[in-house]
Design an enzyme around this catalytic site. Structure first.
Site, PDB file in Angstrom:
ATOM      1  N   ASN A  43      -9.186  33.449  -5.129  1.00 49.93           N
ATOM      2  CA  ASN A  43     -10.632  33.554  -5.307  1.00 49.93           C
ATOM      3  C   ASN A  43     -11.008  34.429  -6.492  1.00 49.93           C
ATOM      4  O   ASN A  43     -12.192  34.607  -6.788  1.00 49.93           O
ATOM      5  CB  ASN A  43     -11.288  34.064  -4.020  1.00 49.93           C
ATOM      6  N   ARG A 112     -13.931  22.111  -3.517  1.00 49.42           N
ATOM      7  CA  ARG A 112     -15.353  22.439  -3.424  1.00 49.42           C
ATOM      8  C   ARG A 112     -15.734  23.637  -4.286  1.00 49.42           C
ATOM      9  O   ARG A 112     -16.847  23.715  -4.807  1.00 49.42           O
ATOM     10  CB  ARG A 112     -15.736  22.701  -1.966  1.00 49.42           C
ATOM     11  N   CYS A 136     -22.002  15.128  -1.838  1.00 49.45           N
ATOM     12  CA  CYS A 136     -23.148  14.796  -0.986  1.00 49.45           C
ATOM     13  C   CYS A 136     -24.291  15.768  -1.227  1.00 49.45           C
ATOM     14  O   CYS A 136     -24.089  16.973  -1.279  1.00 49.45           O
ATOM     15  CB  CYS A 136     -22.731  14.843   0.488  1.00 49.45           C
ATOM     16  N   PRO A 142     -24.864  24.841   0.809  1.00 50.15           N
ATOM     17  CA  PRO A 142     -24.597  26.236   0.503  1.00 50.15           C
ATOM     18  C   PRO A 142     -24.843  26.592  -0.954  1.00 50.15           C
ATOM     19  O   PRO A 142     -24.860  27.759  -1.305  1.00 50.15           O
ATOM     20  CB  PRO A 142     -23.108  26.389   0.861  1.00 50.15           C
ATOM     21  N   LEU A 145     -28.601  28.587  -3.105  1.00 50.75           N
ATOM     22  CA  LEU A 145     -28.795  29.905  -3.714  1.00 50.75           C
ATOM     23  C   LEU A 145     -28.342  29.904  -5.174  1.00 50.75           C
ATOM     24  O   LEU A 145     -28.932  30.590  -6.007  1.00 50.75           O
ATOM     25  CB  LEU A 145     -28.039  30.973  -2.929  1.00 50.75           C
TER      26      LEU A 145
END
Length: 334
Positions: A43, A112, A136, A142, A145
């Site tokens: 990450n 994603r 989609c 999510p 933001l």
């Protein structure tokens, strides 16, 4: 198919068998013990690779995890015109000739978190076209933001047929208060604002160490960002960025997983190349459970008891709370 990952650790008497049909046969009841060096954070590397688009120059990035998500990100960089070379755990990105601001559909649907390239490409080219994560646009998303913050920086956003198209004649700094401390939204806003005019302040920002790592990477290439790790991140836009050489932080989730694995099997383990303060939410609970933990600089040693103590309470929470398991494909490549 050959075995795609190695534990890189001396696991005493623990036997894993990978069957032809992809099954894992695990024969337990033995201690996990040994020594291991922790690779770069999944990450952390993804937003750093997205940030490498911004400087229009060469980025030399060390301690990169050799996992499938890293290679998906590399394919995105190549698709937009970057030259990328991989030498073991080092990735060299040359974004000088990059010019394609349309991200291919396939990697976005495969990973994603590829939405992080939205901010890097928009910040560089003032345009970006990227698929919705998963392809989609229906229902709660999510990334709302992300889009809300980028709009506040002056981008026009068109949502059409499963794609997001962002355009901006000029990106200008703004005060952006997040409804939730979203890691991805915080990072995308930072990437978009790094080359924008004026100052951007992100309120209620996510505090994860990976955000601080991206801040350090951006600053190393000439950005002016401060506050990562706190509620407010301040981005003072600059006109140009330059080449950079940087080492990615170690993966705190992988490190924590090894510690827990040793604890529950009554083992002992020595972790090298860790940032102990990133692991305090985990090590504090392991100590509470009865483990003996020694910390020295970038090393953690854990010795588990014969029987762990029950914890009174354990809840996951955004950093600096106890981390939840992050989704992703940890497929190590030789």
């Amino acid at each position: 198919m050959p075995l795609l990952f190695s534990l890189f650790i001396n696991i005493s008497m623990l036997y894993l068998e990978v069957a032809i049909l992809g099954e894992y046969h695990i024969y337990g009841g033995n201690k996990i013990s040994g020594e291991i060096s922790i690779a770069g954070g999944k990450n952390a590397i993804l937003p750093i690779l997205a940030a490498a688009v911004l400087n229009g120059n060469i980025s030399v990035i060390h301690n990169c995890p050799r996992i499938s998500d890293t290679y998906v990100a590399i394919n995105i960089l190549k698709a937009i015109g970057c030259e990328v070379k991989v030498d073991k755990n080092t990735i060299i990105v040359d974004s000088r000739n990059a010019g394609n601001w349309e991200v291919p559909v396939e990697p976005v649907r495969e990973m994603r978190s590829s939405i992080i390239f939205l901010g890097g490409i928009l910040g560089r080219f003032k345009n970006v076209r990227i698929s919705y994560p998963g392809g989609c646009e229906l229902g709660a998303r999510p990334i709302d933001l992300h889009l809300k913050g980028i709009r506040q920086l002056g981008a026009e956003i068109i949502e059409e047929n499963g794609f997001i198209v962002c355009k901006a004649t000029k990106l200008k700094g703004a005060r952006i208060d997040l409804d939730f401390p979203s890691v991805g939204a915080t990072e995308n806003i930072m990437l978009t604002a790094a080359l924008a005019e004026g100052t951007t302040i992100i309120g209620n920002a996510a505090k994860e160490p990976e955000i601080a790592d991206m801040q350090n990477f951006l600053n190393a290439m000439g950005a002016n960002i401060s506050g990562a790790g706190t509620d407010n991140i301040i981005i003072k836009g600059v006109k140009n960025l330059h080449e950079v050489e940087y080492t990615v932080m170690p993966d705190r989730i992988v490190a924590g997983t090894y510690l827990v694995a040793a604890a529950i099997t009554k083992g002992n383990i020595l972790l090298n190349n860790v940032v102990p303060q990133h692991l305090y939410p985990i090590t504090s609970k392991l100590i509470e459970a009865g483990c003996d933990i020694t910390i020295e600089k970038n090393i953690i040693y854990l010795d588990a008891p014969e029987r762990l103590k029950a914890l009174e309470r354990l809840r996951t929470h955004p950093h600096p709370g106890f981390p939840e398991c992050w989704k992703g494909k940890y497929i190590y490549k030789k």
